[in-house]
Each structure stands twice: as structure tokens, then as C-alpha cells.
Design an enzyme around this catalytic site. Structure first.
Site, PDB file in Angstrom:
ATOM      1  N   HIS A   1       0.770  -1.158  -0.084  1.00 56.36           N
ATOM      2  CA  HIS A   1      -0.019  -0.110   0.066  1.00 56.36           C
ATOM      3  C   HIS A   1       0.835   1.422  -0.094  1.00 56.36           C
ATOM      4  O   HIS A   1       0.434   2.181  -0.364  1.00 56.36           O
ATOM      5  CB  HIS A   1      -0.842   0.076   1.240  1.00 56.36           C
ATOM      6  CG  HIS A   1      -2.022  -0.757   0.783  1.00 56.36           C
ATOM      7  ND1 HIS A   1      -2.134  -2.201   1.239  1.00 56.36           N
ATOM      8  CD2 HIS A   1      -3.289  -0.456   0.423  1.00 56.36           C
ATOM      9  CE1 HIS A   1      -3.414  -2.808   0.978  1.00 56.36           C
ATOM     10  NE2 HIS A   1      -3.998  -1.894   0.581  1.00 56.36           N
ATOM     11  N   GLY A   2       2.211   1.163   0.482  1.00 55.21           N
ATOM     12  CA  GLY A   2       2.748   2.594   0.372  1.00 55.21           C
ATOM     13  C   GLY A   2       4.030   2.605   1.245  1.00 55.21           C
ATOM     14  O   GLY A   2       4.295   1.302   2.113  1.00 55.21           O
TER      15      GLY A   2
END
Lengths: 315, 472
Positions: B323-324
Site C-alpha cells: 500500500h505504500g
């Protein structure tokens, strides 16, 4: 395929038609919390002193404290940047032909940072009904995009809605019917009177209980070409109409956080060259109890600043 | 180009008309046109990253062909994995690794001056990289054969509705559709329009409205009392769901207009009775991707309990990291792994694999309600880490919920949006999209009309809000 296209087009058309019908009665009076309403009402009155600028102007100068015998109005509004200031002045002087003796312009490092989000640069919501003016139309196109500008040009009623949120619209909508069933002019005048009483000043009375954590890094503010160009235009307009110009900057809490070197230099040079007075309160009144937030002073400071300015400017 | 922009409202009908009237003659013309407009759609955001997209597509296409024609399958397979992860790692994670390594060295007493890249994250890079990887993995595992026509393959990777935020498609599901000439179907197109309407409603009306308050609360959380912080966390739970599932519905709907069926990504995740069920209903295309290409190859749950635990932690941590490039996402993954663990150890992770809760009732039983509330609360706590800028702030935020909790929260007005949405979601839980399928046609038309009007009224023409998942 034909059936799908026909039904879809018909459906979209009917939704848009309903949208237009629903919005048609909406006019500037519905979103009457704006000073644009006052502006409309100001046709016949010349100004002894007009205050222009952002929210720091709106919450800083009390016209009633300056001089009650003169026509003074605080036209400062949240998010007003240089383009809005110029267009507002142009509208009053050129389009409405009003005389303005003195202009007190609130400027600071935020006013020249339009595209970086420090200010909204252009308050198109004050000018939905003036898009026939090429300069206003161009500014709307420049800052809001061509589709938006042309949509509003055709259908300015949508403007208030697009800018305001839905709940505000719902709250305001009954005014449409009320206004039509009674007298549109009554409602309109009643709302105008609110500003006629306060002369445009909006006090911030409550100091923030806990101020949000300010950025640890020093904010560097640049001067943007667009904003400088609009500032130049505003100055030329003042000269053209013999308007006496004063500049001032409101206090900012923990002022050392805001790196305004470029702005300071620019204003210093400008004032020297044009013999304009600049009243700088940036680092004055550094008491957190007198601030609503880091960049907005409460009524306490507004009164002190107004009194101080009263002794320094001639109206 | 954003779905919720005026540009897209012009782009979509134009492309639709050209596709069905001008480029419908053959499969190849249909696909060339789809590819061209997909590239245009992507380049609208930043044309320079289009080259990266094309390069990534070309490489995976070439690896696919090589895998089918070589004896060194393993070598090319790993080369493909390294290639994809290198692109992803360089553009998405380089700064994170440089910063983390520098911080570690600093704590060990070494002073470093790491070099950071000043580069924007290419939109959708995690999504299109995973498309390409799934294609290569499936060829390597013998599930599909490599495709010869590059145009067809490129359409599979770059089809504009799914290009920037999924759903993450599988070659075995989408490629057969790409290789078959599409014929217009009235029913499919109407369903597509309805899905788009519902998606826009979720995004524009619900998610964007809540986003304003969520940003205020999370950005200034030290200013607010406990009840407001709790409300902020709940708002964010609803916001992220409506934002992402809204995007997915618009993508699915737009794909239907062109004769494609994409994978389902959400099945009412907030009505789950435990965390395992939540993960079978949330971002399904990503969870199943990790299950098929990571969890099962690692041995899944078939090689003993402890390996299953290890594999579970791996996929949740990797999923968080996907996700990041921030420790908050990894921590978010860790929380979910920890919540999943008791279910795995007690063999309850396969409970509720069938019907949705209260499938044959109007309202849930008391036990079901408690289970749903507990699951939603746990998920919401985990979202706080997902939304916060760092782990310390997240803990601070959670700690703040206990302060002056029994006071009236700020921003409670928007609860109306939460309740309306949850009610609509609950109504259609047995069958996705049935909220738009009222039996009475007049009621149905009225609902469509209300949705459309609300979308127009909420459409933010000035500050268009991006979709949260674009950044991943």
C-alpha cells in the site's frame, strides 16, 4: 444500441433539465452570506475608505471605529488573493463608476502565493453575475478552467451551488420560495443590512483553546508572477482613479516561522518608489490569547490595529 | 484523468461512441482503439510515465514469450520477478529504503547523507505491475499460454478503467475477453451505467463529504475530544470504503460499457463477522493475488500450523507494504495479521465462507450484530494507523479517544451520510447492486434520479478529490 443511446440521452437530459429547473430560481440572494450582495447594493455610494484583502483584512479593521461619519467598508474576504482584490476594485471603479478616496489594502507573504494554497487567489463566487466582463471572464477561465467559466457564463445560478456545500444549499434553498412568495427585495435588503451594520467587519472573538501544532520547518514564501502582475494592475488602477493607497500587514503568531524575505524586499522597494505607506504589524501583539489561530487575530487585536491605523491614515 | 472530473464525463461518451460506431469492425481495431485511449487516459496525468508503462508492458510480454520457448524457465521467471520488483522498488520504495537505512545507521552512530530521488510516484504502478506479474506467473505455472499479439496483451495490462486503481485482473480472466470480439449488449450496458451511478454516489456524495471532516480531525487531532476522534476514525472507515469501492464500481461499470467483465473487488466487508471474513470481502482482487502467488507457493496452510502462521504474517506484512512506502502501512498489515492469528490457531478462519450475514432475515441476530460491531471496531482501529502520518501519531490519536470521551463530538452532522450509506449497503448485501434494482420501475427510476441529482449537487468542480488508492 439505438435503444440504449436514446434512453440514456433522454435520462441524462431529464436529470439536467431538473437540475436547471431546480436551480433556476437560485440567485445571488440565496447565498447571501457573501459580500457580493453588498457590492450589488453599493452602486450609488462612493467610498471614503475601502478595505480590501483576505480574511486577515476581514477580521482586522472595524470601519465603525475608524469614523462613523464617513462611508467606510471592509471588503476583505477569506481566500481573497491579488486577482480578487484587483477585480473587486475594477468592478467598483470602472463597472459601477464609484469614487473611492482611499484604499487600505491588506498584504502579506500569503497574498503573493496564490497557487501554493496559502490563499485561494481568486474568489470567483463574487463575480458569477459579472462574467460578461472580459477581464473577469478571463480570470475565471484562468483560475477555474474554461469548462467551469463557460458553464457559469451560461448558467450563473450554478455558481453558488458549485462553491458551497450541499448542506449550505439545503439551508439556503427555502429562501428561494420565501423570497418569491413574499418579496424578493425584502429578503435581499434584510441581508444587505447585516453588512450595512457591521460595515463588512467580521469579528473573531474566541481564541483557539489549543492551537494546532505549527510546522517545525520555517515556511518560505515566494512571490508569484501572477499575483505580482495583478498587484501592479491594482496600483495602476488606483493611480488612474486618484485613489490614495495604503498597505498594511496583520500580525501572525510566531511570526518568525514565516520566511517573508522576498515579500519584504518587494514591498519595501515598491513603497519607496511609489511613496506608499506600509504599516507592518507582522510581529506585533505576540500573545497567543489574542489569536484565533496562527494567522488570524481576534477582535482584541483588530481593535488595537484599527485604533493605531486611525492615527496614521487620513480618510 | 480522474473519474470524478469533467474531462472524464466528456472522455467516456466520446470513446464509447467511437468504439461502437467507428472501431467495431474487427477485434484488432477494437483493441487498438482501446489501447490508444487507455494510453491517452494515462498520459493525461503525466505523459512521461506513459513510457514506463509501455516499457513494463513490453518486458512482461517478452518474458511471457521467452518462458514458453526456453528450457531455462526458472531463470527467466526470476528475471521477470526481479525486473518487476526493481521497477516497483525504484519508483515506489527507493526513498523509503534510503531513509530507513540512513536512520538505522544514524542510530548505530554513523552519520550518513542519503541521496533521495525527487520523483513523483507513477500513478497505478502497483496495479499494472501486478497485472504483468500475474501474467508471467500463470504462464510459468502452466495455467495459460503466452499471447502472441502484443496489442491484445497491452490491452489486458492497460485497459483504462482498471489501469490506475484496479481491480487487479488475472490473465486467465481478462485475456480471453480481450481476445474475443465484443458485441454490444443492452443489458450489460445498462448494468454498467447503474454501477457507475452507484460508484459515483459512493465517491462523490459519501466519501468526499466525509473526507473534509476526516482531514480536519486527523490533521489537528490534538485539538479534539475523544468522541470526535472516535467519530473521525469511523468516518475514515466509511470514507476509504466508499472511495475505493466507488472507484471499483465506476471501473466495473465503464468496462461493461465496452463489453468487459472485471473481477469483483468488494462484497460488503463491513458486515463481516470476523477478520478472516473481512479479508474475503475487502479488496478481493489483491487478497486473492497474494493468496495465489505468495501464500500458496510458500506452502499455504498445508505444511503445518507454524508454517501457516509464518505465511500469514508474510502476506499481511507484504500486503501492508504494497500500500505504500511507510511504516504505518506495514504496521497496519501487522495488526491484521495479529487479529487473524487467533482465528487461524483455532481453525475458525474458514468460518462464514458462504452466505453473507442475515442472508434470509431483515435484521441480524444479537450475536451477529455483536460480531459485526467487534470486527468493524478492530478494522477501524487498524485504519487509524493507515491514515496517520506516522505510528507515533496513530498511537497518540488512539490515546486521545479516551480523553473526555463522554462529550458531544464535533462534526456529528455527517453521521447522516454514514447511516444512509450503511442502510443502502445493508439493503443490497444479498446481491451486489440490488439497491439499484427495485422491482417497481417507478421507484427504481426515482432512486436513480435522486442519486444523479445528489451526485451533481455534491460534485466538487473546484477542488476535485483524488481517489485514495491512486497513491498506491
Amino acid at each position: 444500441m439505438k435503444q440504449f443511446l436514446f434512453k440514456t440521452s433522454l435520462w441524462i437530459a431529464s436529470v439536467l433539465l431538473c437540475f436547471i429547473v431546480l436551480l433556476y430560481p437560485v440567485n445571488k440572494e440565496v447565498f447571501a452570506d457573501k459580500k457580493a450582495v453588498y457590492l450589488e447594493n453599493a452602486h450609488s455610494k462612493d467610498f471614503d475608505l475601502l478595505i480590501l484583502g483576505s480574511s486577515r483584512a476581514e477580521h482586522s479593521i472595524l470601519p465603525t471605529l475608524l469614523d462613523t461619519t464617513k462611508n467606510i467598508f471592509n471588503m476583505g474576504e477569506e481566500g481573497n488573493g491579488m486577482p480578487s482584490n484587483y477585480i473587486m476594485l475594477k468592478l467598483l471603479t470602472e463597472n459601477y463608476g464609484l469614487q473611492i478616496k482611499t484604499l487600505l489594502l491588506e498584504v502579506d507573504e500569503f497574498s503573493f502565493n496564490g497557487s501554493t494554497g496559502f490563499s485561494r487567489q481568486f474568489r470567483d463566487d463574487n463575480f458569477y453575475y459579472h462574467l460578461n466582463d472580459p477581464e473577469i471572464y478571463d480570470a475565471t477561465k484562468r483560475y477555474r478552467g474554461p469548462v467551469y467559466a463557460s458553464l457559469l457564463h451560461i448558467f450563473p445560478q450554478a455558481g453558488g451551488l458549485l462553491y458551497n456545500d450541499f448542506s449550505q444549499f439545503l439551508k439556503a434553498y427555502p429562501f428561494v420560495f420565501k423570497a418569491y412568495s413574499q418579496s424578493l427585495q425584502d429578503t435581499y435588503n434584510k441581508l444587505v443590512n447585516v453588512y450595512a451594520f457591521s460595515k463588512g467587519y467580521v469579528p473573531l472573538t474566541d481564541p483557539a483553546k489549543v492551537l494546532p501544532v505549527q510546522s517545525k520547518t520555517r515556511q518560505h514564501h515566494i512571490l508569484e508572477a501572477d499575483d505580482v502582475a495583478y498587484f501592479d494592475k491594482l496600483v495602476r488602477l488606483c493611480k488612474k482613479h486618484n485613489i490614495k493607497l495604503y498597505l498594511y500587514r496583520m500580525p501572525i503568531l510566531n511570526c518568525e516561522h514565516e520566511d517573508s524575505q522576498e515579500f519584504d524586499q518587494f514591498i519595501h522597494n515598491f513603497c519607496q518608489q511609489n511613496e506608499v505607506l506600509f504599516f507592518d504589524y507582522k510581529c506585533s501583539y505576540q500573545n497567543s490569547n489574542w489569536f484565533h489561530d496562527y494567522t488570524h487575530a481576534t477582535d482584541t487585536i483588530a481593535r488595537m490595529v484599527t485604533k493605531d491605523l486611525k492615527s496614521k491614515i487620513s480618510i | 484523468m480522474l473519474f470524478n472530473s469533467l474531462g472524464f464525463l466528456i472522455f467516456l461518451p466520446t470513446v464509447f461512441l467511437l468504439y461502437w460506431f467507428v472501431f467495431k469492425k474487427s477485434l484488432l481495431t477494437q483493441n487498438i482503439f482501446i489501447l490508444a485511449v487507455s494510453y491517452l487516459f494515462y498520459a493525461w496525468w503525466d505523459w512521461r510515465f506513459l513510457l514506463l508503462l509501455i516499457l513494463s508492458t513490453l518486458l512482461d510480454y517478452a518474458f511471457g514469450l521467452l518462458l514458453a520457448s526456453t528450457r531455462h524457465k526458472k531463470l527467466y521467471f526470476w528475471l521477470s520477478v526481479v525486473n518487476n520488483l526493481s521497477i516497483l522498488g525504484f519508483f515506489k520504495y527507493y526513498n523509503f529504503f534510503a531513509d530507513s537505512a540512513s536512520e538505522l545507521l544514524r542510530q548505530m552512530g554513523f552519520q550518513t547523507n542519503p541521496y533521495f530521488l525527487s520523483i513523483a510516484l507513477p500513478v497505478g504502478i502497483s496495479f499494472y505491475t501486478f497485472h504483468g506479474m500475474s501474467y508471467v506467473f500463470d504462464i510459468y505455472n502452466g495455467k495459460i499460454k503466452p499471447i502472441k499479439n502484443f496489442i491484445h496483451y497491452a490491452v489486458f495490462v492497460c485497459f483504462f478503467p482498471l489501469l490506475v486503481a484496479g481491480p487487479i485482473e488475472r490473465a486467465s480472466h481478462l485475456l480471453p475477453q480481450v481476445e474475443k470480439k465484443r458485441i454490444f449488449s443492452y443489458g450489460q450496458a445498462v448494468e454498467g451505467m447503474r454501477l457507475m451511478l452507484w460508484g459515483f454516489f459512493k465517491k462523490v456524495v459519501i466519501a468526499d463529504t466525509l473526507a473534509a471532516d476526516v482531514n480536519l480531525i486527523f490533521n489537528n487531532y490534538k485539538e479534539y475530544n475523544g468522541s470526535t476522534l472516535l467519530l473521525g476514525a469511523i468516518y475514515f472507515s466509511i470514507q476509504i470504503y466508499c472511495d475505493f469501492s466507488g472507484y471499483t464500481d465506476i471501473a466495473l461499470g465503464a468496462a461493461k460499457l465496452f463489453g468487459f467483465e472485471l473481477l469483483t473487488n468488494f462484497r460488503f466487508p463491513y458486515f463481516s463477522r470476523n477478520i478472516a471474513e473481512f479479508w474475503r470481502r475487502w479488496h478481493i482482487s489483491l487478497s486473492s493475488w497474494f493468496k495465489d502467488y505468495l501464500y500458496i507457493p510458500l506452502g499455504g496452510s498445508k505444511e503445518g500450523k507454524w508454517k501457516a502462521v509464518r505465511n500469514t504474517f508474510i502476506i499481511f506484512l507484504v500486503s501492508g507494504f504494497w500500500h505504500g512506502a511507510n511504516w504505518t502501512f506495514i504496521f497496519w498489515g501487522l495488526i491484521h495479521a495479529l487479529l487473524f492469528l487467533p482465528l487461524l490457531l483455532s481453525n475458525k478462519n474458514r468460518n462464514y465462507t458462504g452466505h453473507i450475514v442475515a442472508a434470509d432475515k431483515k435484521i441480524p441476530g444479537a450475536q451477529e450484530l455483536l460480531q459485526m460491531l467487534l470486527t468493524f471496531s478492530l478494522v477501524t482501529i487498524a485504519w487509524i494507523f493507515f491514515r496517520s502520518p506516522n505510528i507515533y501519531d496513530a498511537f497518540d490519536y488512539i490515546g486521545g479517544i479516551g480523553d473526555s470521551f463522554f462529550t458531544v463530538p464535533a462534526y456529528y452532522n455527517q453521521l447522516v451520510y454514514v447511516f444512509i450509506f450503511l442502510w443502502l449497503d445493508w439493503m443490497q448485501r444479498r446481491n451486489e447492486r440490488c439497491v439499484l434494482e427495485f422491482k417497481n420501475k417507478y421507484v427504481r427510476r426515482f432512486v436513480y434520479f435522486v442519486f444523479a441529482m445528489l451526485i451533481i449537487f455534491h460534485f466538487n468542480f473546484i477542488n476535485r478529490a483524488e481517489f485514495i488508492y491512486f497513491q498506491f
